[in-house]
Design a protein around this motif. Structure first.
Motif, PDB file in Angstrom:
ATOM      1  N   PHE A  25      31.183 -43.727 -24.966  1.00 30.76           N
ATOM      2  CA  PHE A  25      30.505 -44.046 -23.915  1.00 30.76           C
ATOM      3  C   PHE A  25      29.145 -44.251 -23.870  1.00 30.76           C
ATOM      4  O   PHE A  25      28.324 -44.989 -23.520  1.00 30.76           O
ATOM      5  CB  PHE A  25      30.914 -42.637 -22.920  1.00 30.76           C
ATOM      6  CG  PHE A  25      30.166 -42.653 -21.580  1.00 30.76           C
ATOM      7  CD1 PHE A  25      31.059 -43.443 -20.395  1.00 30.76           C
ATOM      8  CD2 PHE A  25      28.972 -42.189 -21.117  1.00 30.76           C
ATOM      9  CE1 PHE A  25      30.757 -43.383 -19.036  1.00 30.76           C
ATOM     10  CE2 PHE A  25      28.654 -42.321 -19.816  1.00 30.76           C
ATOM     11  CZ  PHE A  25      29.239 -43.005 -18.853  1.00 30.76           C
ATOM     12  N   PHE A  26      28.402 -43.760 -24.862  1.00 27.95           N
ATOM     13  CA  PHE A  26      27.045 -43.881 -25.006  1.00 27.95           C
ATOM     14  C   PHE A  26      26.828 -45.102 -25.666  1.00 27.95           C
ATOM     15  O   PHE A  26      25.773 -45.702 -25.226  1.00 27.95           O
ATOM     16  CB  PHE A  26      26.176 -42.707 -25.976  1.00 27.95           C
ATOM     17  CG  PHE A  26      26.197 -41.410 -25.129  1.00 27.95           C
ATOM     18  CD1 PHE A  26      26.382 -41.587 -23.822  1.00 27.95           C
ATOM     19  CD2 PHE A  26      26.193 -40.135 -25.845  1.00 27.95           C
ATOM     20  CE1 PHE A  26      26.270 -39.927 -23.178  1.00 27.95           C
ATOM     21  CE2 PHE A  26      26.221 -38.853 -25.074  1.00 27.95           C
ATOM     22  CZ  PHE A  26      26.101 -39.221 -23.862  1.00 27.95           C
ATOM     23  N   PRO A  27      27.416 -45.685 -26.676  1.00 25.22           N
ATOM     24  CA  PRO A  27      27.141 -47.162 -27.022  1.00 25.22           C
ATOM     25  C   PRO A  27      27.234 -48.209 -26.250  1.00 25.22           C
ATOM     26  O   PRO A  27      26.591 -49.196 -25.877  1.00 25.22           O
ATOM     27  CB  PRO A  27      28.041 -47.301 -28.373  1.00 25.22           C
ATOM     28  CG  PRO A  27      28.356 -45.839 -28.775  1.00 25.22           C
ATOM     29  CD  PRO A  27      28.257 -45.026 -27.388  1.00 25.22           C
TER      30      PRO A  27
ATOM     31  N   SER B 155      37.766 -37.790 -18.668  1.00 30.44           N
ATOM     32  CA  SER B 155      36.734 -38.930 -18.018  1.00 30.44           C
ATOM     33  C   SER B 155      35.126 -38.344 -18.039  1.00 30.44           C
ATOM     34  O   SER B 155      34.735 -37.288 -18.619  1.00 30.44           O
ATOM     35  CB  SER B 155      37.172 -38.524 -16.457  1.00 30.44           C
ATOM     36  OG  SER B 155      36.965 -36.989 -15.721  1.00 30.44           O
ATOM     37  N   ARG B 156      34.295 -39.374 -17.619  1.00 33.48           N
ATOM     38  CA  ARG B 156      33.105 -39.221 -17.418  1.00 33.48           C
ATOM     39  C   ARG B 156      32.754 -40.178 -16.394  1.00 33.48           C
ATOM     40  O   ARG B 156      33.030 -41.461 -16.266  1.00 33.48           O
ATOM     41  CB  ARG B 156      32.211 -39.533 -18.606  1.00 33.48           C
ATOM     42  CG  ARG B 156      30.846 -39.104 -18.559  1.00 33.48           C
ATOM     43  CD  ARG B 156      30.021 -39.474 -19.639  1.00 33.48           C
ATOM     44  NE  ARG B 156      28.504 -39.337 -19.413  1.00 33.48           N
ATOM     45  CZ  ARG B 156      27.694 -38.195 -19.835  1.00 33.48           C
ATOM     46  NH1 ARG B 156      28.376 -37.320 -20.760  1.00 33.48           N
ATOM     47  NH2 ARG B 156      26.682 -38.100 -19.788  1.00 33.48           N
ATOM     48  N   CYS B 157      31.879 -39.544 -15.400  1.00 35.73           N
ATOM     49  CA  CYS B 157      31.392 -40.232 -14.164  1.00 35.73           C
ATOM     50  C   CYS B 157      29.700 -40.017 -14.280  1.00 35.73           C
ATOM     51  O   CYS B 157      29.326 -38.716 -14.310  1.00 35.73           O
ATOM     52  CB  CYS B 157      31.964 -39.708 -13.024  1.00 35.73           C
ATOM     53  SG  CYS B 157      33.661 -40.149 -12.809  1.00 35.73           S
ATOM     54  N   SER B 158      28.848 -41.041 -14.284  1.00 35.70           N
ATOM     55  CA  SER B 158      27.745 -41.058 -14.457  1.00 35.70           C
ATOM     56  C   SER B 158      26.846 -41.858 -13.508  1.00 35.70           C
ATOM     57  O   SER B 158      27.227 -42.993 -13.269  1.00 35.70           O
ATOM     58  CB  SER B 158      26.960 -41.369 -15.669  1.00 35.70           C
ATOM     59  OG  SER B 158      27.562 -40.493 -16.672  1.00 35.70           O
TER      60      SER B 158
ATOM     61  N   VAL C  59      28.445 -45.620 -13.521  1.00 39.31           N
ATOM     62  CA  VAL C  59      29.394 -45.895 -14.691  1.00 39.31           C
ATOM     63  C   VAL C  59      30.390 -44.703 -14.820  1.00 39.31           C
ATOM     64  O   VAL C  59      30.200 -43.625 -14.751  1.00 39.31           O
ATOM     65  CB  VAL C  59      28.510 -45.791 -16.275  1.00 39.31           C
ATOM     66  CG1 VAL C  59      29.641 -46.371 -17.246  1.00 39.31           C
ATOM     67  CG2 VAL C  59      27.560 -46.838 -16.128  1.00 39.31           C
ATOM     68  N   THR C  60      31.812 -45.275 -14.622  1.00 42.97           N
ATOM     69  CA  THR C  60      32.857 -44.285 -14.851  1.00 42.97           C
ATOM     70  C   THR C  60      33.820 -44.721 -15.860  1.00 42.97           C
ATOM     71  O   THR C  60      34.236 -45.876 -15.993  1.00 42.97           O
ATOM     72  CB  THR C  60      33.600 -44.188 -13.520  1.00 42.97           C
ATOM     73  OG1 THR C  60      32.746 -43.970 -12.243  1.00 42.97           O
ATOM     74  CG2 THR C  60      34.655 -43.353 -13.183  1.00 42.97           C
ATOM     75  N   MET C  61      34.066 -43.492 -16.670  1.00 44.97           N
ATOM     76  CA  MET C  61      35.435 -43.939 -17.727  1.00 44.97           C
ATOM     77  C   MET C  61      36.482 -42.752 -17.673  1.00 44.97           C
ATOM     78  O   MET C  61      35.974 -41.710 -17.303  1.00 44.97           O
ATOM     79  CB  MET C  61      34.616 -43.774 -19.185  1.00 44.97           C
ATOM     80  CG  MET C  61      35.581 -43.757 -20.214  1.00 44.97           C
ATOM     81  SD  MET C  61      34.366 -43.605 -21.676  1.00 44.97           S
ATOM     82  CE  MET C  61      35.934 -43.618 -22.857  1.00 44.97           C
TER      83      MET C  61
END
Length: 355
Positions: free
Chosen positions: A341-343, A314-317, A326-328
């Protein structure tokens, strides 16, 4: 902003990494609390042909740590602990470092306590698959002396966060997960968020987790404590509930959980003994705020965290100046998260910058 164009552009990026034959991810992008995109990509269950939906639950792993720190701050605000007190009162049978390692240092990953995912992991792996918190703490206690003097460097430590969760239990009489569910999730309306304290409980909304193997096939990951985690990573949630969490953290002036002035200390970098600032606050990385970190999205002030466990990443920013969340959440161990995520962030910011 053209949301259709955003959806199409993000979809093309996602299609390069996941499909109807792979696990995938749920993604939410929001600004000022307004949802710009909420989509699922890839499969929730390969064997049964079930696609990922935006409201599916995933284990968020180390993104749990921000909740752990808020729980500790809540107990501090109730007068039950002090951040700079040594941990001896809670762990009287631990090695001598109990007399000088502090709660604050555990929250900031500067203790020198050894990491249970590294120290003797192979020897302890089978035990870790079924270990409850007490059993894991027995393992951590046996690691012996610290790796380095506290506050001399930042070194990520899950072991210390398991200990923080046990402090919550000792002071409240509630298992760590139950405390989160009753005193954080319920008040914030996070109705689909769970924090199992052991593997005898499973989130009914959670998708299946997978690992990509060397031959390109996918293996279903077993539901055991290496997946479930402890106070270092036991929460399962979805993008909508995590947006509620972001609203409380970044867009509200509510004192529902604890005073805002106390909450805001979570977003301050920790100062080491040599005067330098670490890239971490209380449960959050601080990109473009203090220090540097290779996973930070450059050029933006970002408060963020990643998570990874057996079958889930996961990543939550939160982008502070743009007021963007933005949450993935993925069920795909082995996915190239940051390469995706970055693109996708690039596409989002290009859309937001359009006149």
């Amino acid at each position: 902003m053209d949301r259709k164009r955003l959806k199409e552009s993000v979809g093309r990026i996602a299609a390069g990494a996941v499909s109807g034959q792979t696990p995938g991810f749920a993604l939410m992008m929001a600004k000022d609390g307004e949802v710009l995109l909420s989509e699922g990509y890839g499969m929730a269950d390969l064997e049964h042909g079930i696609p990922i939906r935006p409201d599916d639950n995933f284990i968020i792993a180390s993104n749990t740590k921000q909740f752990t720190c808020v729980a500790i701050l809540m107990l501090m605000s109730r007068g039950l602990l002090e951040l700079d007190e040594p941990i001896e009162r809670f762990f009287p049978d631990f090695p001598d470092y109990r007399k000088y390692v502090t709660i604050r240092q555990m929250m900031c990953h500067t203790t020198g306590i050894r990491e249970y995912f590294e120290e003797g992991f192979r020897e302890n792996e089978e035990a870790l698959r079924t270990a409850d918190t007490a059993a894991l703490l027995d393992i951590v206690r046996g690691f012996g002396p610290l790796e380095f003097e506290p506050d001399t460097k930042f070194s990520y430590c899950n072991s210390a966060y398991v200990m923080l969760g046990d402090i919550v239990r000792q002071l409240t009489g509630k298992p760590f997960g139950r405390f989160l569910e009753e005193e954080i999730f319920a008040p914030l309306g996070m109705e689909r968020t769970f924090a199992p304290d052991y593997m005898d409980v499973r989130d009914p909304y959670q998708v299946q987790g997978y690992e990509k193997q060397a031959d390109g096939t996918f293996r279903r990951m077993p539901y055991d404590m290496l997946m479930v985690g402890y106070a270092d990573g036991n929460i399962s949630s979805n993008t909508a509930d995590l947006l509620k969490w972001h609203h409380y953290l970044y867009e509200s002036d509510s004192d529902l959980l604890l005073p805002r002035a106390v909450l805001n200390t979570a977003f301050e970098p920790h100062r080491l003994k040599d005067g330098s600032l670490s890239p971490y606050g209380f449960g959050f990385f601080l990109g473009e705020c203090a220090g540097t970190h290779s996973k930070t999205y450059p050029g933006h002030r970002e408060i963020w965290h990643t998570g990874g466990t057996m079958g889930f990443i996961s990543r939550c920013s939160r982008f502070v100046d743009e007021r963007v969340s933005v949450t993935m959440l993925t069920n795909y161990e082995g996915i190239q998260r940051d390469e995706l995520f970055f693109p996708m962030l690039d596409v989002l910011f290009e859309e937001l910058d359009r006149p």
